[in-house]
Design a protein around this motif. Structure first.
Motif, PDB file in Angstrom:
ATOM      1  N   THR A 105      63.785  52.113 -48.217  1.00 24.25           N
ATOM      2  CA  THR A 105      63.224  52.242 -49.564  1.00 24.25           C
ATOM      3  C   THR A 105      62.308  53.456 -49.657  1.00 24.25           C
ATOM      4  O   THR A 105      62.319  54.186 -50.657  1.00 24.25           O
ATOM      5  CB  THR A 105      62.438  50.973 -49.932  1.00 24.25           C
ATOM      6  OG1 THR A 105      63.320  49.851 -49.912  1.00 24.25           O
ATOM      7  CG2 THR A 105      61.817  51.094 -51.316  1.00 24.25           C
ATOM      8  N   GLY A 106      61.532  53.713 -48.603  1.00 27.71           N
ATOM      9  CA  GLY A 106      60.661  54.890 -48.594  1.00 27.71           C
ATOM     10  C   GLY A 106      61.448  56.183 -48.661  1.00 27.71           C
ATOM     11  O   GLY A 106      61.063  57.124 -49.353  1.00 27.71           O
ATOM     12  N   ASN A 109      62.846  56.581 -52.210  1.00 28.48           N
ATOM     13  CA  ASN A 109      61.797  57.052 -53.124  1.00 28.48           C
ATOM     14  C   ASN A 109      61.469  58.526 -52.897  1.00 28.48           C
ATOM     15  O   ASN A 109      61.140  59.256 -53.838  1.00 28.48           O
ATOM     16  CB  ASN A 109      60.538  56.203 -52.956  1.00 28.48           C
ATOM     17  CG  ASN A 109      60.706  54.798 -53.508  1.00 28.48           C
ATOM     18  OD1 ASN A 109      61.639  54.532 -54.258  1.00 28.48           O
ATOM     19  ND2 ASN A 109      59.812  53.903 -53.138  1.00 28.48           N
ATOM     20  N   ASN A 443      57.462  56.313 -56.552  1.00 24.81           N
ATOM     21  CA  ASN A 443      56.858  55.656 -55.388  1.00 24.81           C
ATOM     22  C   ASN A 443      56.058  54.405 -55.710  1.00 24.81           C
ATOM     23  O   ASN A 443      55.269  53.935 -54.889  1.00 24.81           O
ATOM     24  CB  ASN A 443      55.953  56.653 -54.655  1.00 24.81           C
ATOM     25  CG  ASN A 443      56.746  57.768 -53.999  1.00 24.81           C
ATOM     26  OD1 ASN A 443      57.331  57.587 -52.939  1.00 24.81           O
ATOM     27  ND2 ASN A 443      56.771  58.924 -54.643  1.00 24.81           N
ATOM     28  N   TYR A 446      58.474  49.278 -55.381  1.00 21.89           N
ATOM     29  CA  TYR A 446      58.977  49.040 -54.027  1.00 21.89           C
ATOM     30  C   TYR A 446      58.934  47.573 -53.607  1.00 21.89           C
ATOM     31  O   TYR A 446      59.537  47.200 -52.608  1.00 21.89           O
ATOM     32  CB  TYR A 446      58.190  49.890 -53.008  1.00 21.89           C
ATOM     33  CG  TYR A 446      56.694  49.765 -53.096  1.00 21.89           C
ATOM     34  CD1 TYR A 446      56.011  48.734 -52.473  1.00 21.89           C
ATOM     35  CD2 TYR A 446      55.963  50.707 -53.823  1.00 21.89           C
ATOM     36  CE1 TYR A 446      54.630  48.628 -52.553  1.00 21.89           C
ATOM     37  CE2 TYR A 446      54.585  50.607 -53.910  1.00 21.89           C
ATOM     38  CZ  TYR A 446      53.919  49.570 -53.276  1.00 21.89           C
ATOM     39  OH  TYR A 446      52.548  49.482 -53.376  1.00 21.89           O
ATOM     40  N   LYS A 447      58.225  46.711 -54.340  1.00 21.07           N
ATOM     41  CA  LYS A 447      58.170  45.295 -53.957  1.00 21.07           C
ATOM     42  C   LYS A 447      58.865  44.459 -55.025  1.00 21.07           C
ATOM     43  O   LYS A 447      58.281  44.076 -56.023  1.00 21.07           O
ATOM     44  CB  LYS A 447      56.718  44.842 -53.783  1.00 21.07           C
ATOM     45  CG  LYS A 447      56.065  45.373 -52.514  1.00 21.07           C
ATOM     46  CD  LYS A 447      54.700  44.737 -52.281  1.00 21.07           C
ATOM     47  CE  LYS A 447      54.092  45.244 -50.970  1.00 21.07           C
ATOM     48  NZ  LYS A 447      52.763  44.643 -50.718  1.00 21.07           N
ATOM     49  N   TYR A 451      57.635  43.681 -58.784  1.00 25.00           N
ATOM     50  CA  TYR A 451      57.270  45.082 -59.053  1.00 25.00           C
ATOM     51  C   TYR A 451      55.883  45.167 -59.695  1.00 25.00           C
ATOM     52  O   TYR A 451      55.660  45.920 -60.659  1.00 25.00           O
ATOM     53  CB  TYR A 451      58.303  45.758 -59.945  1.00 25.00           C
ATOM     54  CG  TYR A 451      59.654  45.942 -59.301  1.00 25.00           C
ATOM     55  CD1 TYR A 451      59.815  46.700 -58.147  1.00 25.00           C
ATOM     56  CD2 TYR A 451      60.794  45.352 -59.855  1.00 25.00           C
ATOM     57  CE1 TYR A 451      61.059  46.878 -57.560  1.00 25.00           C
ATOM     58  CE2 TYR A 451      62.042  45.518 -59.268  1.00 25.00           C
ATOM     59  CZ  TYR A 451      62.169  46.277 -58.119  1.00 25.00           C
ATOM     60  OH  TYR A 451      63.399  46.442 -57.539  1.00 25.00           O
TER      61      TYR A 451
END
Length: 515
Positions: A105-106, A109, A443, A446-447, A451
């Protein structure tokens, strides 16, 4: 000619009133074939011998000709640009991350962020290049380049390849949005610009709808030629962009003083109507660094940057992550793609409606303030509820609160900056800074599925920057207009020649700001 100065001083910034006043003089035989603009320069009038009604009919026909010649192709170009920068969101839910060796995911992004870095870095320079190279040269060049970058994104095999492609995509696309808004401001009066900018920008919302439908269809090509479905999204859309870029050589026209589709008389009419609207953007002006310093010292540019970041960061957060947000509600990939269509369609309609209202009322700041509440409410719903129906309704309000403010903010800034290069530089900085905040957009989501951080940050941007910035700018502009109408700024032009008065641009005491 002695009666001209009082007439020009009696009217506000409504160019229609000025034209009526001048037409009244001309129809009574009290004016020669040309009048002087507010700066004192002669404005050729090929229609001086006609009645006010005949002039109005010619003017209406001229504007209609400009609309049908300029707007459709520009909308298509921006639809392609926005589709190409955001289709990575559609590719993600079609398996992009898994295909590229389990991209994290990082890392995903980061590929979103890298686009905005190059996009923002090159954006302030592009309007100068547009003016010097001509639109019919500059726009086709950047389109072909970004179309090639888009196509090759379909052939990447790892994260580093995707990063490189996104960097060059951002660099190539940097010139289109600020360039086209600046370009349109050189063709239309301030009271006409908003609806055209809104129609142009509505192509972004349409691209969101179109992108979802297209992605749902293209992903069925999965495995064709040994490429996954997400790769075909990039390849086919990139090829289409290249083809349109080549055709843009003939379809994109230059500025009014060089436009080949206009007769000599029509070119004079366009320049005349802009000059009477207190604009010099239709004419040639030599670039000097002083225009950059003038821009940097103008508080309107800095407040414009704050306001624009307040809607542009949410725009990219919304467009890049809407497919993922809907996908997290439990829908399949194809259905999630299709469910992205209605919010974009609603946003496109409201964008045009607000553009029309703002042009008619000249209350662009008030439009920003009212519309921003829709977006704030929408993201509050996304933040506060986990019910699928509530969250989907929140995406509608989010889109309705973001998209109209983009076009309206650009129109507001353009209306209040005068001078060929100064306006170009200001729009470049405003739009470039707004797009740099796309790094933030990339960025914060991500959760899943809540979100929380993403929705909260978007709300903060809309409350502080979009809503708060619009309130502050409107108050300052209204105060300045009041001072100018009271004659408190007349000392700025004491002892100056007509040429130097015009060179002051929006700092002229008779230039009234659009609120």
């Amino acid at each position: 000619m002695e009666n001209e100065k009082p007439i020009m001083n009696e009217v506000d910034n409504s160019s229609n009133e000025k034209v009526v006043a001048l037409n009244h003089l001309e129809s009574n035989g009290n004016a020669p074939i040309s009048q002087k603009d507010p700066g004192g320069f002669t404005i050729p009038d090929p229609d001086a011998h006609l009645s006010a009604e005949e002039k109005a009919a010619i003017d209406k026909k001229l504007v209609r000709k400009l609309d049908w010649t300029l707007i459709p192709i520009l909308c298509i170009l921006y639809l392609l640009a926005f589709l190409d920068r955001t289709n990575i969101g559609n590719a993600k839910i079609d398996g992009l991350q898994k295909s590229l060796h389990g991209m994290t995911t990082g890392q995903y992004n980061a590929t979103l962020s890298i686009f905005f870095v190059s996009y923002a870095v090159f954006e302030p320079l592009t309007n100068i290049l547009l003016k010097r190279l001509r639109p019919s040269v500059f726009i086709p060049i950047i389109m072909v380049i970004w179309g090639i970058c888009m196509t090759f994104m379909g052939f990447v095999y790892n994260w580093s390849g995707l990063m490189a492609a996104r960097w060059f995509l951002g660099m190539a696309e940097a010139g289109l949005f600020p360039g086209i808004n600046y370009y349109l401001s050189c063709w239309y009066k301030r009271s006409e610009f908003g609806i055209r900018a809104a129609i142009f920008f509505s192509a972004a919302a349409v691209s969101g709808s179109f992108g979802g439908l297209l992605a749902a269809a293209i992903e069925k090509m999965n495995g064709l030629g040994g490429r996954p479905g997400w790769a075909w999204i990039f390849i086919l859309e990139g090829i289409v962009t290249v083809l349109f870029g080549i055709s843009a050589i003939w379809l994109v026209h230059d500025f009014p003083d060089d436009a080949k589709f206009l007769s000599e008389q029509d070119r004079e009419r366009v320049i005349r109507r802009l000059k009477l609207d207190q604009q010099s953007s239709a004419e040639h002006e030599e670039f000097k660094m002083k225009y950059v310093w003038m821009s940097l010292k103008d508080y309107k540019m800095w407040l414009g940057m704050i306001i624009y970041m307040g809607c542009d960061m949410p725009l990219y957060a919304f467009s890049l992550f809407l497919p993922s947000i809907i996908n997290e509600l439990g829908y399949s990939s194809t259905k999630a793609q299709l469910l992205t269509v209605p919010p974009y369609a609603a946003a496109a309609i409201l964008t045009i409606v607000i553009g029309y209202i703002a042009d008619r009322t000249k209350q662009r700041g008030l439009c920003n303030i009212l519309v921003s509440f829709l977006g704030i409410a929408g993201f509050a719903m996304l933040l506060g509820s986990q019910k699928a129906g509530v969250k989907y309704a929140g995406t509608f309000l989010g889109a309705l609160g973001i998209y109209p403010c983009i076009a309206n903010t650009i129109s507001w800034v353009a209306n209040n900056i005068e001078g060929v290069y100064k306006r170009g530089v200001v729009l470049g900085f405003v739009i470039g800074w707004g797009n740099l905040n796309g790094i933030v957009s990339s960025n914060i989501y991500y959760k899943s599925p809540k979100y929380t951080v993403g929705h909260a940050v978007v709300m903060a941007y809309m409350i502080v920057c979009l809503l708060g910035g619009s309130v502050v700018l409107r108050i300052l502009l209204a105060r300045e207009n009041k001072l100018r109408k009271a004659g408190k700024r007349d000392h700025w032009v004491e002892g100056l020649s007509d040429h130097h008065v015009e060179a002051l641009g929006d700092m002229r005491p008779d230039f009234y700001y659009t609120l």
